[in-house]
Design a protein around this motif. Structure first.
Motif, short mmCIF file in Angstrom:
data_model
loop_
_atom_site.label_atom_id
_atom_site.label_comp_id
_atom_site.label_asym_id
_atom_site.label_seq_id
_atom_site.Cartn_x
_atom_site.Cartn_y
_atom_site.Cartn_z
N TRP A 8 14.97 -0.07 23.66
CA TRP A 8 14.40 -0.48 24.21
C TRP A 8 14.37 -2.40 23.40
CZ3 TRP A 8 16.08 -1.50 29.27
CH2 TRP A 8 16.27 0.01 29.59
N GLY A 9 14.33 -2.51 21.92
CA GLY A 9 13.84 -3.11 20.95
C GLY A 9 12.96 -1.91 19.92
N GLU A 10 12.24 -2.99 18.48
CA GLU A 10 12.49 -2.10 17.64
C GLU A 10 10.94 -1.42 17.71
OE1 GLU A 10 13.23 -3.70 13.62
OE2 GLU A 10 13.09 -5.77 15.36
N LYS A 11 10.65 0.13 17.64
CA LYS A 11 9.28 0.28 17.08
C LYS A 11 8.37 0.18 16.06
CE LYS A 11 6.73 5.16 17.35
NZ LYS A 11 7.35 6.17 17.85
N ILE A 12 7.59 0.33 16.08
CA ILE A 12 6.67 -0.25 14.87
C ILE A 12 5.71 1.18 14.69
CG2 ILE A 12 4.95 -1.80 13.58
CD1 ILE A 12 7.99 -2.58 13.13
N VAL A 13 4.84 1.76 13.64
CA VAL A 13 3.82 2.45 13.37
C VAL A 13 3.37 1.85 12.25
CG1 VAL A 13 4.03 4.93 12.97
CG2 VAL A 13 5.35 4.22 14.19
N LEU A 14 2.51 2.18 12.18
CA LEU A 14 1.94 1.34 10.97
C LEU A 14 0.71 2.00 10.49
CD1 LEU A 14 1.35 -0.69 13.19
CD2 LEU A 14 0.60 -2.23 11.22
N ARG A 15 0.39 2.85 9.75
CA ARG A 15 -0.06 4.17 8.92
C ARG A 15 -1.26 3.05 8.21
NH1 ARG A 15 -0.18 9.00 7.27
NH2 ARG A 15 0.96 9.52 8.94
N LEU A 16 -2.93 4.09 8.88
CA LEU A 16 -3.59 3.30 8.09
C LEU A 16 -4.01 3.87 6.50
CD1 LEU A 16 -3.86 1.81 11.22
CD2 LEU A 16 -6.61 1.65 10.92
N LEU A 17 -4.51 2.91 5.46
CA LEU A 17 -4.96 3.73 4.42
C LEU A 17 -5.94 3.04 3.99
CD1 LEU A 17 -0.95 2.62 2.79
CD2 LEU A 17 -1.81 4.95 4.06
N ASP A 18 -6.86 3.45 3.83
CA ASP A 18 -7.81 3.31 3.92
C ASP A 18 -8.22 3.20 2.34
OD1 ASP A 18 -10.54 2.37 3.73
OD2 ASP A 18 -11.89 3.26 5.28
N SER A 19 -8.67 2.24 2.03
CA SER A 19 -9.21 1.79 0.27
C SER A 19 -10.16 2.35 -0.11
CB SER A 19 -9.87 0.38 0.00
OG SER A 19 -10.80 0.45 0.67
N ALA A 20 -11.53 3.21 0.79
CA ALA A 20 -12.26 4.50 0.13
C ALA A 20 -11.54 5.64 0.05
CB ALA A 20 -12.89 4.35 1.25
N VAL A 21 -10.47 6.08 0.44
CA VAL A 21 -9.67 7.20 0.24
C VAL A 21 -9.62 7.16 -0.99
CG1 VAL A 21 -7.50 8.76 -0.18
CG2 VAL A 21 -8.56 7.36 2.49
N THR A 22 -9.42 6.39 -2.39
CA THR A 22 -8.92 6.88 -3.91
C THR A 22 -10.96 6.68 -4.18
OG1 THR A 22 -9.49 3.90 -4.20
CG2 THR A 22 -7.23 4.64 -3.73
N ARG A 23 -11.43 6.43 -3.15
CA ARG A 23 -12.63 7.21 -4.27
C ARG A 23 -13.39 8.10 -3.93
NH1 ARG A 23 -13.71 1.82 -1.96
NH2 ARG A 23 -14.33 2.38 -0.50
#
Length: 589
Positions: A304-319
């Motif tokens: 039925w069209g394009e499926k979009i998945v967004l992974r949230l990558l918090d900048s706090a992870v690098t700390r």
């Protein structure tokens, strides 16, 4: 299972038999359904008396729904999906605030105490204080279903801002329909002003996900609707369900933000984007204020069209540091010792979403000094870290993991991180780099630490090369953590705990808890906790590998050395009251 809390009160008041309570509690835990919701759904007890007991136990007023005017209730201006999910009913909208009464409250009717966790969302969305009252669950559900059925199918769920944006989009479409003689579903060229409601709607989706501390957003088009869900603490929740006619515009907006080709709808694409982080308050009151959030975007053509998945990558992870990973003290020390070596291969293994990248970045954070040259190759680069040379795979130009590793070897590296070892060539180069004076960190998709060794051998890495390079293997999982505010003690027998794998001493001191649900959590869970096994290499294990040992042989040798397995780590979390025994069993370790 000894009933506690409300279940115990219902037994004492004669509304439930002990056997009934135990059966419902077990079913609620197995199916992840709130206890009271299951009682109302199955009609096990008198719903009117149940409401009176809940009101008395929780200190809320009891409302007789038959004594009010149903027309005073409205579902139009609140999140329909939230009302339906938590079975809440706004009794009336208060008059606008005045100087004499600036904070007139909105009254909300509920039947299940678990629904109270949605009151904070309503308070934030409406900007009004919220007062809660309790009503007969069966009667409330009947009234709510009738009112929701009467509302138009075009009224999609969402928070107030999201719903307002959708109404504005409908108005814009109607304007174009009048001007051009087209239907709202017909593609038209919208000017910048007309796109503002759509931009607001997409922004609200992203902000909601950030406020929920979600790890992923799924935008899935179907024949009649677009289902928008967020993954929070490992579980997916629906946050909106707009009409299907909106799908191409929402997806195009996200693809533009992620610098993707909006004209290509037949092939999968990858992209990334960044948004300023909204200040959020984690359930329980802990404030979170990060600088920005990166989104890794993936599109895929569906029926039925394009499926979009967004992974949230918090900048706090690098700390994050090693102390933030949730490893046991001894495990953390083993990881730290391996990172201090000048050469060797460190592997982190586990399924998708098990925190492998976070563990690697915590290690890189420890190593990231002026004295070291650190390079990473990832697909794609998930988190940006100052002082680290980060390279993204680009298959269109032939830049894959293997070719990037070959280039790194000519760049005078001290530390190399490979996003994932997927094939024999990448594995071979990573192993040889670890043998020639470089510290190499990478991930692998296997079920256990011992299984990683077998996997590399099966890829074609010679056993003698592996023994000379592999330094440490970490296998880990993320498991839902019980809410400390509402969890109740369970009554698992010593025999059941021993059968699960606990030692006699561990079973005797175990504090096993069950989820309940409260305003601070989601169905009794809040956040996730890491369970891990860490396998340092030794002369004994190297001998086993050279002799062609199986995964089981390696695991047995590690256990004989007293190393904690994934199953043991999960059971330790159960004994400490952090996770449920059912969740530990669900890992299939």
């Amino acid at each position: 299972m000894l009933p506690q809390g409300l279940a115990k009160t219902l037994i004492e008041s004669g509304l439930l038999l002990a056997e009934q309570a135990e059966s419902v509690l077990a079913m609620a835990q197995q199916e992840s359904i709130p206890f009271v919701t299951l009682l109302i759904r199955q009609g096990i007890t008198d719903s009117c008396r149940l409401a009176a007991t809940i009101a008395d136990s929780f200190g809320y007023p009891l409302l007789d729904l038959d004594a009010i005017d149903a027309s005073a209730c409205t579902c139009d201006d609140l999140d329909r999906n939230l009302l339906q999910k938590y079975r809440l009913l706004p009794l009336f909208w208060p008059s606008p605030p005045t100087q004499d009464s600036p904070d007139s409250p909105l009254t909300v009717v509920f039947a299940d105490p678990v629904s109270l966790q949605a009151l904070d969302d309503i308070r934030i969305d409406t900007g009004r204080p919220v007062e809660a009252v309790v009503a007969d669950g069966a009667r409330l559900w009947q009234l709510l279903d009738g009112m929701l059925a009467e509302t138009t199918a075009q009224s999609p769920p969402g928070n107030t801002s999201m719903h307002s944006a959708l109404k504005a989009i409908d108005t814009t479409d109607a304007k174009h329909s009048d001007r051009h003689g087209l239907t709202a579903a017909t593609p038209v060229s919208h000017d910048k002003a007309d796109d503002a409601p759509l931009v607001q709607f997409v922004d609200e989706i992203l902000r909601d996900a950030m406020q929920l501390n979600a790890s992923d957003i799924h935008i899935e088009p179907f024949e009649e609707v677009v289902r928008i869900r967020c993954r929070v603490d490992g579980c997916l929740r629906e946050i909106s369900c707009p009409p299907a006619t909106l799908a191409p515009r929402v997806i195009s907006r996200i693809k533009v933000m992620a610098d993707m080709d909006i004209s290509e709808r037949r092939l999968p694409q990858d992209g990334r984007m960044r948004m300023p982080a909204v200040p959020t308050v984690r359930q329980g009151g802990a404030h979170i204020s990060h600088q920005y959030v990166d989104f890794r975007v993936s599109s895929m053509p569906t029926l039925w069209g394009e499926k979009i998945v967004l992974r949230l990558l918090d900048s706090a992870v690098t700390r994050k540091t090693l102390d933030d990973l949730g490893y046991a003290t001894e495990q953390r020390a083993r990881y730290h010792d391996a990172l201090q070596k000048n050469h060797g291969l460190i592997l982190v293994t586990g399924p998708t979403g098990s925190g492998k990248t976070v563990s690697l970045y915590a290690g890189l954070g420890l190593l990231n000094t002026l004295a070291r040259n650190i390079s990473t190759v990832e697909d794609p680069v998930e988190m940006q870290m100052y002082g680290v040379n980060q390279l993204a795979v680009n298959r269109r130009t032939g830049l894959d993991f293997a070719s990037a590793l070959k280039a790194f070897m000519r760049q005078d590296p001290d530390v190399i991180m490979v996003g994932e070892i997927r094939d024999r060539e990448t594995a071979d180069i990573a192993v040889k780099a670890a043998q020639t004076g470089h510290l190499v960190l990478s991930t692998l998709h296997t079920n256990s630490a011992a299984g990683s060794i077998t996997r590399l051998l099966n890829m074609g890495v010679p056993a003698y090369n592996l023994c000379g390079s592999l330094s440490l293997v970490i296998a880990q999982r993320l498991v839902r953590r019980l809410c400390t505010s509402c969890k109740v003690a369970g009554n698992e027998s010593q025999a059941r705990l021993r059968a699960a794998g606990m030692s006699a001493a561990q079973a005797s001191r175990a504090r096993v808890y069950l989820p309940v649900g409260c305003p601070r959590c989601h169905q009794g869970y809040r956040g996730r906790v890491c369970v891990a096994e860490i396998l340092p290499m030794s002369a004994e294990l190297n001998t086993l590998i050279l002799n062609g040992a199986t995964t089981a042989d390696i695991s047995a040798a590690a256990a004989a050395r007293g190393l904690t397995s994934l199953r043991d780590a999960a059971l330790a979390r159960v004994a400490d009251g952090d996770i449920t025994l059912a969740d530990a069993d669900r890992l299939n370790l």
